[in-house]
Design a protein around this motif. Structure first.
Motif, PDB file in Angstrom:
ATOM      1  N   ALA A 286      36.719  -0.098 -38.336  1.00  0.00           N
ATOM      2  CA  ALA A 286      36.745  -1.556 -38.435  1.00  0.00           C
ATOM      3  C   ALA A 286      35.360  -2.144 -38.672  1.00  0.00           C
ATOM      4  N   LEU A 287      34.359  -1.601 -38.007  1.00  0.00           N
ATOM      5  CA  LEU A 287      33.037  -2.228 -38.011  1.00  0.00           C
ATOM      6  C   LEU A 287      32.047  -1.575 -38.961  1.00  0.00           C
ATOM      7  N   SER A 288      32.289  -0.317 -39.324  1.00  0.00           N
ATOM      8  CA  SER A 288      31.411   0.564 -40.105  1.00  0.00           C
ATOM      9  C   SER A 288      30.627   1.463 -39.155  1.00  0.00           C
ATOM     10  N   ASP A 289      30.301   2.636 -39.635  1.00  0.00           N
ATOM     11  CA  ASP A 289      29.528   3.580 -38.829  1.00  0.00           C
ATOM     12  C   ASP A 289      28.170   2.985 -38.449  1.00  0.00           C
ATOM     13  N   GLU A 290      27.553   2.281 -39.393  1.00  0.00           N
ATOM     14  CA  GLU A 290      26.218   1.740 -39.159  1.00  0.00           C
ATOM     15  C   GLU A 290      26.226   0.708 -38.029  1.00  0.00           C
ATOM     16  N   LYS A 291      27.199  -0.208 -38.074  1.00  0.00           N
ATOM     17  CA  LYS A 291      27.271  -1.247 -37.047  1.00  0.00           C
ATOM     18  C   LYS A 291      27.565  -0.641 -35.671  1.00  0.00           C
ATOM     19  N   TYR A 292      28.446   0.361 -35.666  1.00  0.00           N
ATOM     20  CA  TYR A 292      28.787   0.995 -34.383  1.00  0.00           C
ATOM     21  C   TYR A 292      27.564   1.704 -33.800  1.00  0.00           C
ATOM     22  N   GLU A 293      26.826   2.453 -34.624  1.00  0.00           N
ATOM     23  CA  GLU A 293      25.640   3.145 -34.145  1.00  0.00           C
ATOM     24  C   GLU A 293      24.565   2.158 -33.698  1.00  0.00           C
ATOM     25  N   GLN A 294      24.469   1.031 -34.406  1.00  0.00           N
ATOM     26  CA  GLN A 294      23.521  -0.008 -34.003  1.00  0.00           C
ATOM     27  C   GLN A 294      23.872  -0.530 -32.614  1.00  0.00           C
ATOM     28  N   PHE A 295      25.157  -0.769 -32.395  1.00  0.00           N
ATOM     29  CA  PHE A 295      25.615  -1.218 -31.075  1.00  0.00           C
ATOM     30  C   PHE A 295      25.316  -0.166 -30.012  1.00  0.00           C
ATOM     31  N   LYS A 296      25.591   1.084 -30.328  1.00  0.00           N
ATOM     32  CA  LYS A 296      25.384   2.169 -29.367  1.00  0.00           C
ATOM     33  C   LYS A 296      23.913   2.317 -29.003  1.00  0.00           C
ATOM     34  N   GLN A 297      23.025   2.173 -29.978  1.00  0.00           N
ATOM     35  CA  GLN A 297      21.605   2.392 -29.734  1.00  0.00           C
ATOM     36  C   GLN A 297      20.927   1.175 -29.103  1.00  0.00           C
ATOM     37  N   SER A 298      21.268  -0.023 -29.578  1.00  0.00           N
ATOM     38  CA  SER A 298      20.554  -1.208 -29.105  1.00  0.00           C
ATOM     39  C   SER A 298      21.182  -1.847 -27.877  1.00  0.00           C
ATOM     40  N   GLU A 299      22.480  -1.624 -27.694  1.00  0.00           N
ATOM     41  CA  GLU A 299      23.186  -2.199 -26.548  1.00  0.00           C
ATOM     42  C   GLU A 299      23.873  -1.078 -25.758  1.00  0.00           C
ATOM     43  N   THR A 300      23.076  -0.081 -25.382  1.00  0.00           N
ATOM     44  CA  THR A 300      23.631   1.135 -24.769  1.00  0.00           C
ATOM     45  C   THR A 300      24.395   0.818 -23.483  1.00  0.00           C
ATOM     46  N   GLU A 301      23.904  -0.104 -22.693  1.00  0.00           N
ATOM     47  CA  GLU A 301      24.585  -0.440 -21.437  1.00  0.00           C
ATOM     48  C   GLU A 301      25.984  -0.983 -21.713  1.00  0.00           C
ATOM     49  N   ASP A 302      26.101  -1.840 -22.724  1.00  0.00           N
ATOM     50  CA  ASP A 302      27.413  -2.388 -23.079  1.00  0.00           C
ATOM     51  C   ASP A 302      28.318  -1.310 -23.655  1.00  0.00           C
ATOM     52  N   TRP A 303      27.728  -0.388 -24.413  1.00  0.00           N
ATOM     53  CA  TRP A 303      28.521   0.718 -24.989  1.00  0.00           C
ATOM     54  C   TRP A 303      29.087   1.603 -23.884  1.00  0.00           C
ATOM     55  N   VAL A 304      28.261   1.940 -22.896  1.00  0.00           N
ATOM     56  CA  VAL A 304      28.728   2.745 -21.762  1.00  0.00           C
ATOM     57  C   VAL A 304      29.844   2.015 -21.024  1.00  0.00           C
ATOM     58  N   PHE A 305      29.671   0.712 -20.843  1.00  0.00           N
ATOM     59  CA  PHE A 305      30.693  -0.084 -20.157  1.00  0.00           C
ATOM     60  C   PHE A 305      32.008  -0.076 -20.945  1.00  0.00           C
ATOM     61  N   LEU A 306      31.928  -0.258 -22.269  1.00  0.00           N
ATOM     62  CA  LEU A 306      33.137  -0.309 -23.100  1.00  0.00           C
ATOM     63  C   LEU A 306      33.910   0.996 -23.031  1.00  0.00           C
ATOM     64  N   MET A 307      33.206   2.130 -23.139  1.00  0.00           N
ATOM     65  CA  MET A 307      33.888   3.427 -23.105  1.00  0.00           C
ATOM     66  C   MET A 307      34.455   3.704 -21.706  1.00  0.00           C
ATOM     67  N   GLY A 308      33.764   3.244 -20.679  1.00  0.00           N
ATOM     68  CA  GLY A 308      34.292   3.390 -19.322  1.00  0.00           C
ATOM     69  C   GLY A 308      35.537   2.551 -19.111  1.00  0.00           C
ATOM     70  N   GLU A 309      35.547   1.340 -19.677  1.00  0.00           N
ATOM     71  CA  GLU A 309      36.706   0.461 -19.593  1.00  0.00           C
ATOM     72  C   GLU A 309      37.905   1.086 -20.300  1.00  0.00           C
ATOM     73  N   PHE A 310      37.658   1.697 -21.471  1.00  0.00           N
ATOM     74  CA  PHE A 310      38.759   2.349 -22.195  1.00  0.00           C
ATOM     75  C   PHE A 310      39.298   3.535 -21.393  1.00  0.00           C
ATOM     76  N   GLU A 311      38.401   4.308 -20.756  1.00  0.00           N
ATOM     77  CA  GLU A 311      38.830   5.456 -19.956  1.00  0.00           C
ATOM     78  C   GLU A 311      39.771   5.025 -18.836  1.00  0.00           C
ATOM     79  N   VAL A 312      39.452   3.913 -18.188  1.00  0.00           N
ATOM     80  CA  VAL A 312      40.304   3.396 -17.113  1.00  0.00           C
ATOM     81  C   VAL A 312      41.671   3.005 -17.658  1.00  0.00           C
ATOM     82  N   LYS A 313      41.705   2.298 -18.775  1.00  0.00           N
ATOM     83  CA  LYS A 313      42.972   1.857 -19.361  1.00  0.00           C
ATOM     84  C   LYS A 313      43.785   3.039 -19.877  1.00  0.00           C
TER      85      LYS A 313
END
Length: 604
Positions: A286-313
């Motif tokens: 949906a977002l492109s590989d580049e945008k996703y990697e940018q999110f992962k690298q620059s907003e790592t805390e939010d990325w960790v939170f998002l993947m943790g939220e998905f794991e719970v669901k």
């Protein structure tokens, strides 16, 4: 040939230890369990202590902690493990101090491979932020933490306990190669466990032991079928669905109250983590590989939170009870996608289409709603994240069942963390409606508790089926019309043909526990001081040369010869023991009776 039955004394197996402890380093979750020998003798496995772990993200305890390893910037010292490592890493992220640390998750799948893909003690693992450390370092610090944590707990209960009083059982997937199993053993040794106190248990076998011993924890509610109710000759399938791997094998009840493996263990790497990967694939599409990697690298805390939220669901998702699945959604991801970089000349910000429209234009369907910091999926869309993992699991079950050539399966035993997934349980039951499905009450810790029983009881698996033909690379008399000229080798005794695959056992053979296969070998040169045995594996039933296709050298054993030199006057009797979870070799010089016994190392 010498075989061991299941009626031998349990005390012989425990080697006079006072406790049996199990360590399970899983792809997603890890833990430990122990029981005293006296309790095992009295209670037959009903008094196994499994540590409860507590996360800051949940209000209840779990039988395992997350397999997360945080290593300090020196690359040597463990900072924290499990839920605490997750908490500490998030703390470092919030302070922007995480970049120098090493944070590993889901690293166990790196050891999954084929027998012709050699592993090395120099194998590197890549952490969450693309930094590397040796695999044996990451595994050893994980095992050391779990072992020390267990010993601390044991010390509080029994003050006089010593490390030598414990027999350790380390679990591994049945689909792992001999090399991967051996790397786990070496990691345990580097963690400080003594060689003579370590046993390797195959995860499906450990789970089978647990569920056969404790029927109250594993029963099909509709039919009343339990593993112990099965008669001699009955076959059942063990589905060990973990976070990283799907591990399947078929066991048959043997007359000696043991079980024997009927077909070669098989599986894949489409465990529960494949669901998370499908979610990440959705984001990248949906977002492109580049945008996703940018999110992962620059907003790592939010990325960790998002993947943790998905794991719970993912864990709580019940397809029959949920119309929509709602998750917290980081606004930083929305901002990164919807805004381009500021144009330095025009001083304007160009907008792309909304992130909500981007999500709804993927193959995952429509009606995905984003409202402020929430994202909402229709249940039928959320189900698609499970598709590859569940489809591959069903295909693998069908494939394994076909291997018994028309025989019937009395039940399917589902263990492992992913087996607790309601959707997977429903699919297995619907695809195999005439086969009772048993899911233990504690499916995620069945392997862990079974490993404790495995370390105490006599061999519960009396026979296993070999995946490959095994043998030694050697030589034989050269015959010009039979052997290729490039294989011609001149040694002290004459002209030989080299690279001969001297087969010891054949692929598909059913090997009894402690089966011994003996052969005589001779040095090639008069003044030879060492003998190098190259151990080979092949998919072929009757391999000819070790250099042929589908034949691979998977290990080496070096035996030092005594002062007695010569060839024909100094034969070596080499005994291979194939029945256990590891291959053992014993070599003895005929003249001196000096012998060497070792677990074969398949690592380079």
């Amino acid at each position: 040939m010498a075989t061991s039955t299941c009626d031998d004394s349990a005390s012989d197996q425990a080697d006079s230890k006072l406790f049996v402890a199990a360590i399970d380093v899983g792809t997603s979750f890890s833990g430990w369990a122990f029981a005293s020998i006296s309790d095992l003798e009295k209670a037959k496995g009903t008094n196994i202590h499994v540590k409860p772990w507590y996360s800051t993200y949940t209000s209840c305890s779990t039988g395992k902690t997350s397999t997360c390893v945080l290593i300090k910037p020196d690359g040597e010292t463990l900072d924290s493990f499990g839920y605490e490592a997750e908490r500490r890493y998030n703390e470092l992220l919030s302070k922007d101090q995480h970049e120098k640390y090493f944070f590993f998750k889901n690293f166990k799948t790196s050891l999954y491979g084929k027998y012709n893909q050699p592993l090395s003690t120099e194998l590197k693992l890549v952490d969450q932020m693309e930094k590397e450390l040796p695999a044996i370092k990451v595994f050893s610090v994980s095992i050391r933490f779990l072992a020390e944590d267990m010993f601390t707990d044991l010390k509080r209960r029994f003050q006089d306990i010593r490390p030598g009083d414990i027999r350790w059982v380390v679990t591994v997937p049945a689909i792992w190669t001999d090399q991967a199993k051996n790397l786990m053993r070496k990691s345990a040794l580097q963690a400080g466990l003594s060689s003579d106190s370590i046993s390797i248990a195959l995860e499906p076998e450990a789970a089978s032991v647990y569920c056969r011993q404790l029927d109250v924890c594993a029963v099909n509610r509709d039919s009343g079928v339990t593993l112990s109710s099965l008669t001699i000759g009955s076959k059942y399938l063990v589905l060990d669905a973990g976070g990283g791997t799907i591990d399947l094998t078929i066991h048959e009840i043997a007359p000696s109250n043991c079980v024997k493996q009927v077909v070669v263990s098989s599986g894949n790497i489409f465990g529960g983590n494949a669901v998370n990967k499908e979610f990440e694939k959705f984001l990248k599409t949906a977002l492109s590989d580049e945008k996703y990697e940018q999110f992962k690298q620059s907003e790592t805390e939010d990325w960790v939170f998002l993947m943790g939220e998905f794991e719970v669901k993912k864990k709580s998702f019940h397809p029959d009870n949920a119309h929509r699945v709602n998750m917290r959604f980081p606004l930083s991801l929305k901002d990164i996608y919807e805004s381009n970089k500021r144009n330095s000349f025009l001083r304007i910000v160009k907008k792309t289409k909304s992130i909500e429209k981007a999500f709804n234009r993927t193959d995952f369907g429509e009606d995905i709603i984003i409202k402020r910091d929430k994202i909402s999926f229709p249940s039928d869309v959320f189900v698609k994240f499970f598709g590859p993992a569940t489809d591959m699991t069903i295909q693998q079950i069908k494939k394994v069942i076909r291997k018994i050539h028309g025989g019937t399966i009395s039940c399917i035993l589902m263990v492992g963390g992913f087996s607790e997934c309601i959707l997977l349980q429903q699919l297995v039951k619907s695809e195999f409606p005439h086969i009772p499905v048993i899911v233990p009450v504690e499916a995620s810790t069945a392997v862990l508790q079974g490993a404790v029983l495995y370390g105490y009881y006599p061999p519960v698996v009396s026979e296993r089926v070999l995946k490959y033909s095994y043998g030694i690379s050697g030589s034989t008399k050269f015959i010009p019309d039979k052997h290729p000229i490039e294989k011609r080798l001149v040694i002290d005794s004459g002209v030989q043909c080299k690279d001969i695959f001297h087969k010891h056992v054949t692929r598909g053979d059913s090997i009894k526990f402690d089966m011994q296969h003996k052969e005589w070998y001779f040095p090639q040169y008069r003044n030879q001081k060492k003998v190098h045995f190259y151990i080979c594996a092949s998919k072929l039933l009757n391999p000819r040369f070790t250099t042929d296709k589908d034949c691979h050298v998977i290990g080496k054993i070096i035996l030092n010869l005594s002062g007695s030199r010569g060839m024909s006057n100094n034969p070596l009797e080499v005994t291979f023991m194939f029945g256990g979870t590891e291959i053992t070799v014993i070599a003895e010089e005929a003249k001196t009776r000096r012998h060497v016994k070792t677990v074969v190392s398949f690592l380079e």
